[in-house]
Write an enzyme that holds these catalytic residues in place. Sequence first.
Site, mmCIF file in Angstrom:
data_model
loop_
_atom_site.group_PDB
_atom_site.id
_atom_site.type_symbol
_atom_site.label_atom_id
_atom_site.label_comp_id
_atom_site.label_asym_id
_atom_site.label_seq_id
_atom_site.Cartn_x
_atom_site.Cartn_y
_atom_site.Cartn_z
ATOM 1 N N CYS C 86 0.838 -1.202 0.000
ATOM 2 C CA CYS C 86 0.000 0.000 0.000
ATOM 3 C C CYS C 86 0.876 1.257 0.000
ATOM 4 O O CYS C 86 1.550 1.530 -0.971
ATOM 5 C CB CYS C 86 -0.956 -0.067 1.196
ATOM 6 S SG CYS C 86 -2.375 1.018 1.017
ATOM 7 N N HIS C 203 -3.320 -5.754 1.148
ATOM 8 C CA HIS C 203 -2.604 -5.904 2.414
ATOM 9 C C HIS C 203 -2.505 -7.372 2.837
ATOM 10 O O HIS C 203 -3.384 -7.866 3.551
ATOM 11 C CB HIS C 203 -3.365 -5.161 3.522
ATOM 12 C CG HIS C 203 -3.261 -3.684 3.463
ATOM 13 N ND1 HIS C 203 -2.297 -2.978 4.148
ATOM 14 C CD2 HIS C 203 -4.006 -2.759 2.825
ATOM 15 C CE1 HIS C 203 -2.453 -1.676 3.924
ATOM 16 N NE2 HIS C 203 -3.492 -1.517 3.119
ATOM 17 N N GLU C 205 -0.760 -8.593 5.104
ATOM 18 C CA GLU C 205 -0.637 -8.706 6.571
ATOM 19 C C GLU C 205 -1.999 -8.649 7.247
ATOM 20 O O GLU C 205 -2.115 -8.951 8.427
ATOM 21 C CB GLU C 205 0.309 -7.609 7.099
ATOM 22 C CG GLU C 205 -0.301 -6.228 7.318
ATOM 23 C CD GLU C 205 -0.551 -5.432 6.038
ATOM 24 O OE1 GLU C 205 -0.427 -6.001 4.936
ATOM 25 O OE2 GLU C 205 -0.882 -4.231 6.147
#
Lengths: 83, 733, 232
Positions: C86, C203, C205
């Site tokens: 990002c 994302h 994560e």
Amino acid sequence: MMWKAEIKVLLKKSVLDPQGQAVEKALASLGYGNVQDVRIGKYLEVSFAAASQQEAEAQVREMSERLLTNPVIEDYTFELVEV
Amino acid sequence: MKAEDWRKMGLKDEEYQLITEVIGRDPNFVELGMYSVMWSEHCSYKNSKEVLRTFPTKGERVLQGPGENAGIVDIGDGLAVCFKIESHNHPSAIEPYQGAATGVGGIIRDIFTMGARPIALLNSLRFGTLEDARARYIFNGVVSGIAGYGNCIGIPTVGGEVYFDPCYQGNPLVNAMCVGLLETDKIKRGQASGMGNPVILVGARTGRDGMHGVTFASEELSAASEEKRPAVQVGDPFMEKLLLEACLELIYNDDVVGIQDLGGAGLTCATSEMASRAGTGLEIELDRVPCREQGMTPYEIMLSESQERMLMVVLPEKEEKVHEVFRRWGLTSTTIGHVTGDGILRVRMGGKVVAEVPARSLAEDAPVYCPAFVEPAYLRTTAQLQLAEIPDLGDAEKVLLQLLSAPNIASKEWVWQQYDYMVRTCTVVLPGSDAAVLRLRGTKKGLAMTVDCNSRYVYLDPYLGGKIAVAEAARNLVCSGGEPLAVTDCLNFGNPEKAEIFWQFRKAVEGISEACLAFATPVIGGNVSFYNETNGEAIYPTPTVGMVGLLEDVEKRCTQEFKAEGDLIVLLGETYDELGGSEYLATVHGKVAGMPPALELNKEKALHKLLLDAIGKGLLKSAHDLSEGGLAVALAECTFGNNIAATVELQTNGLRSDSLLFGESQSRVLLSTAADKVELLLALAVQENVPARVIGKTGGQKLSLTVDGREVINLSLDNMMSAWREAIGCLLK
Amino acid sequence: MKFGVVVFPGSNCDLDAYHLVKDVLGQQADYIWHQEENVSAFDCLILPGGFSYGDYLRCGAIARFSPVMKSVVAFARSGGLVIGICNGFQVLLEAGLLPGALYRNLCLQFRCLFTHLKVENRQTPFTGGIEPGRLLKIPIAHGEGNYYADADTLRRMEANGQIVFRYATADGEVTDTANPNGSLYNIAGVCNEMKNVLGMMPHPERAGEAALGSEDGRLIFQSILKSWEGSR
């Protein structure tokens, strides 16, 4: 000498400008059917000291290319005034 | 000093008189300005104080009740949760993006000021109907302002509510709530203690923005309000992110004596409140305050509401270290004065004393009013609802689709997909369910949170409406598996100097208090927003209830959508012929009338106990609270998450069929459970004395609903889904 | 393996990336403050999401001049593994480590939602452990993720296998409706010519644990681990 650079940054012609398109549509819906194109960009004013006009111009170019614009998608123009 | 000077600042003649008595002389212009903001309703609660005292505020878990920047509740294992809701209505009416953004910024500062790490944001929003171009503009601006601030600072916006009604056309409501987590031994308070301790101002430079913002919030909106645009501040979430990290670092390392954010009434409020709470005085030098513009006057510096600023009192030996930490975070901090023992707030500039008044008198001694109150005349008309005059249901399918696409019921995905609801990776129940649930890293626990208010109910019966707001919030938490802990409220009303408005206020507070007592959920903080009127017309009384609940085991959380085919659907609670104040009556019949549905607190409590037991025992696959749109809408909502429809059979048993399908009787919940668990569940319901009935089975791609043996609804998921999901986006095109 | 998570002022997904590699995957991890000048202790650098310097001027434009970026660039040029997520992707573009640019979403709004990613190149250190045909369900959360590169650059990237992820439907079709931000050819993630630097808007994560709605993000980090172990 003190200078003020007025820098205009616009998306390159080849890059789609979603904000400009939205405003263009909005203008059309307000009755401005004659509007052909809207582009939205940034306007920056940078005040700084430089010994000569030549030096000032060179600095504005350098600042614009290093930080103020992203050359991949943006073009810029500027005007320089002594203040 | 001329009468027009203090009147222009919003002070009454007798209030001016009182000031001269307190300080024993005429105030100068700076002092007058300071009193005018501190004695405004927004800062002093002078009209509401007496009524607010009736809230239950104590409880075993309460570590901090009202009176500080935010309340705090113990959740065990050395942890506590800190939360508060606050309004930013007037600024959002004038400049929606910045008004909403700075509302979010302000409530976040209230939370980290207490030493808590902000972990979630919620909001309660109300606008005019979307057919109106200005309402659309405000709606758009408010949502992007909330997104702009919350997303940038990196705190997930996990839940909220959005309503549309013509009464909010000129006066939208923007209530922002923040929830934070802290260790119980790290609580900080806004106290300026310790004579000689330096006072440090940190954050943004002080500018001329937001002058008299609190006075503005204490007036009705009119056409002239647009000219007050300079009263609106501009937010800088990046600066606040740095402030948040730096302040929490200092608090964790125990480098701070007292801390408070600069919000409404700016430096005046922060200095006087911090000194007043500690029983001390402060002496500050305005020449040291970093300003955005040259030539700012002491009046402007003391009243500026520039955002992203904090005031901190530290020990002298920590002073250099504190400045060093701020420098590392790229922030400008300045020691602007020190704590004194004489109780006086003394302000110097250019070598002269420009203000010198008792700190306590600013913060605490505003006159307390007990406004007159009288039952509003409109209630006599609205109460006259004859159900017999309203034709019962014709085409149930058409009505269901109409309700699913009504903006108050339709999916708010258009709103929440603009918010980052996942950052910090703790959101385990995403927006769209009854309550958001966050896991707490490093523990098994979770927190459920929600904001609720059906202002139409409150309008039709402020007392009952207030009670229902609390009950619904609690029910939403319980449906997620959370045990309700405490309440923060944002009381949005019209002009309290009007007797009918003040009656609404008193009654709503009474209802909220009664429900909070019954559920053992004390009110630990909140905010009052009066003067929500446009050209003399008040909004519906809107006491928004923010509530947080605890899940001891977050793995046991529950959500609203059906989970598997072939599960049994159980309806808890009793349905009555109650259509008063319903979304059905408003949307289909164009009426806002009748009495809101009745609420029995004992029955509601039994329902909560049953749900928490059943969820704890793993008996439930899903649970969904019945609210606007009643049973049929709730059923449709349960089918959406996993695309599992249902077949349901109902009996009218003497009820109207519109009451049965779309009525909003309270204390009802829709469950789904595996077939082999249903006996246990029903037995538990009998034990808790909660009516429970198996009404159907999950499965398929069509919602089939039969009433007294006749199928009245047979709609495909796609059909319902598109009506529900696309409605708001379509209205904005 | 030791991961370094770079923290710029305004980063806000640093904690999430750290949590995933350390707590979920059990690897070593440390934060790297933006004023650090030495990153030699790390095996892989993560530039996390967030709003570095408030995203003022342009996303990533100011962060790329942080002191740490000189060593990030040197680390990348010498073959070290770097992943920008990002805002981290935006920083890598501004720093010239990846081709192209990201700008305002076509819808002009911030978008937070789950997307499905088609893996276009499995021959990279970031995708080597993903089985063929496997779609990844990973969320996005951004306002400026609209990927652009001029036609020549795109041709070169395509030929060289630098387009790593594209937004797809749940069935794996790369269509306009699956494109959440207007990115050219649905591009969601790209790598450099050497394939050791990856930038992606989604994302991973945020998709590392079942409780968060998807575990597919782990596959990217497990690929990194696999490739690092293979290279030792």
